[in-house]
Motif scaffolding. Sequence first.
Motif, PDB file in Angstrom:
ATOM      1  N   UNK A 298       0.809  -1.223   0.000  1.00  0.00           N
ATOM      2  CA  UNK A 298       0.000   0.000   0.000  1.00  0.00           C
ATOM      3  C   UNK A 298       0.842   1.273   0.000  1.00  0.00           C
ATOM      4  N   UNK A 299       2.089   1.176  -0.468  1.00  0.00           N
ATOM      5  CA  UNK A 299       2.921   2.373  -0.648  1.00  0.00           C
ATOM      6  C   UNK A 299       3.358   2.424  -2.110  1.00  0.00           C
ATOM      7  N   UNK A 300       3.058   3.530  -2.767  1.00  0.00           N
ATOM      8  CA  UNK A 300       3.461   3.750  -4.158  1.00  0.00           C
ATOM      9  C   UNK A 300       4.555   4.809  -4.164  1.00  0.00           C
ATOM     10  N   UNK A 301       5.665   4.494  -4.823  1.00  0.00           N
ATOM     11  CA  UNK A 301       6.788   5.436  -4.912  1.00  0.00           C
ATOM     12  C   UNK A 301       6.842   6.017  -6.324  1.00  0.00           C
ATOM     13  N   UNK A 302       6.944   7.333  -6.406  1.00  0.00           N
ATOM     14  CA  UNK A 302       7.015   8.033  -7.689  1.00  0.00           C
ATOM     15  C   UNK A 302       8.221   8.958  -7.647  1.00  0.00           C
ATOM     16  N   UNK A 303       9.013   8.944  -8.701  1.00  0.00           N
ATOM     17  CA  UNK A 303      10.178   9.839  -8.738  1.00  0.00           C
ATOM     18  C   UNK A 303       9.768  11.297  -8.833  1.00  0.00           C
ATOM     19  N   UNK A 304       8.928  11.636  -9.816  1.00  0.00           N
ATOM     20  CA  UNK A 304       8.574  13.037 -10.036  1.00  0.00           C
ATOM     21  C   UNK A 304       7.358  13.110 -10.939  1.00  0.00           C
ATOM     22  N   UNK A 305       6.478  14.046 -10.626  1.00  0.00           N
ATOM     23  CA  UNK A 305       5.391  14.432 -11.516  1.00  0.00           C
ATOM     24  C   UNK A 305       5.277  15.944 -11.491  1.00  0.00           C
ATOM     25  N   UNK A 306       5.176  16.531 -12.669  1.00  0.00           N
ATOM     26  CA  UNK A 306       5.132  17.989 -12.755  1.00  0.00           C
ATOM     27  C   UNK A 306       3.829  18.553 -12.196  1.00  0.00           C
ATOM     28  N   UNK A 307       2.741  17.799 -12.324  1.00  0.00           N
ATOM     29  CA  UNK A 307       1.428  18.271 -11.883  1.00  0.00           C
ATOM     30  C   UNK A 307       0.878  17.288 -10.854  1.00  0.00           C
ATOM     31  N   UNK A 308       0.718  17.770  -9.614  1.00  0.00           N
ATOM     32  CA  UNK A 308       0.239  16.917  -8.530  1.00  0.00           C
ATOM     33  C   UNK A 308      -1.256  17.086  -8.257  1.00  0.00           C
ATOM     34  N   UNK A 309      -1.962  17.749  -9.151  1.00  0.00           N
ATOM     35  CA  UNK A 309      -3.362  18.076  -8.900  1.00  0.00           C
ATOM     36  C   UNK A 309      -4.186  16.849  -8.531  1.00  0.00           C
ATOM     37  N   UNK A 310      -4.050  15.784  -9.295  1.00  0.00           N
ATOM     38  CA  UNK A 310      -4.861  14.583  -9.044  1.00  0.00           C
ATOM     39  C   UNK A 310      -4.431  13.891  -7.746  1.00  0.00           C
TER      40      UNK A 310
END
Length: 414
Positions: A298-310
Amino acid sequence: MNLRSVAPQDKHAERAQQHQQFTNRAPTVTPKILLYSHDTAGLGNIRRTLLLAQELTDQYPRAAILIVTGSPMIHAFRIPDGIDYIKLPCLDRVEADRYEPRFLSACAAEVKQTRQTLLQNATLGFQPDLMIVDKRPAGIDGELLPTLRALRRHHPRTKLILGVRDILDDPTRTRASLQRTGCFDTIEQYYDEVWIYGTQAIFDPIVEYAFPPAVARKTRFCGYLKRPTVLRERPAGPPHVLVTTGGGGDGSDMIEAYLEGLMALPRRLALRTTVIFGPQMPTPRRTALLERFGYLADVVFIDFEADLTHHYAEADVVVAMAGYNTVCELLSHGRRAVLVPRAEPVREQLIRARLFAARGYCALVEPDDLTPELLMATVLAALEPRSRIELPLDMEGLPRIRTRVQSLLAGGAR
């Protein structure tokens, strides 16, 4: 709609009047606007610059907008039509007022000269009607001063704006820095207006930083800059926590503390978590975190996203640092937040987090007090259902900026 007939003899006069109105309006309908963002650490400056550029494009669809920036991440963001950019060599902030080349460390003098030359050539070649400078009136180490002098000499009609976030640093240090670097003299001599992207009800830089009367008269409080939001139906299941560090250069301790706290939770307490590292987190640090915590369910790792709106829309609680843009995003989305601000090399985040926490907008974990136990206890407290107290906060910065731009391009100020 109010309709009226026009007599034949009036038509030529009306057409002439319409032509004159269009001629008078033309410079503001198709303006050339330049935004300079020196950009050193994090994503805050370039994200704020892009937000302003998007707003100006919406206001003037036929405008030509040029961004001059030192951000190493400009290419990762969506650049709307009508906007282009020139990339300056990157710098790193090593102390509050000291910068060094990020990549070309053996050529510090050459990097400084290159940035200064690019700035001046781009600005004089573009001949903007309006120029918005982010935070530093003379640029880093005075790199913008030759451009300002040349603009006033060759293009005196250009309107010059200094845009400043709500808080720069500790008042004592900031007063000394502003005096030492001659910022007030630069503002008095070259700038038409100073825009504060905040409100005096939270922090008043005119008082705290001792603006001289001439600079105070040029200063306008715009309000905080509201971000676009989306509505998403919250998925069923455990509460969702978003952990984000902004640029990520110094956010790994916060992530590590959260994940250690998560591991120590009793099994009856379940959380879903999204961790966003940030593009500037050192690779060895990111690798170590993944090796240690990558197995967690239940942990999702993301390096980078330019738009975090969602991601904001789906979160029940956000754990974050306290940069200006992050706080504006949290306020725009109305999300409960636990802030873990940085305290060095500048204290801006710490001051902002304390002020907003004292007014009930967020929870605060002081950086010196950060432990897995305290952070997780604060997150769980933030998840508790409670009646929300909606305190008024001025988030009308962008509409006010539209009004000021329209006035300036129509010939206001200076």
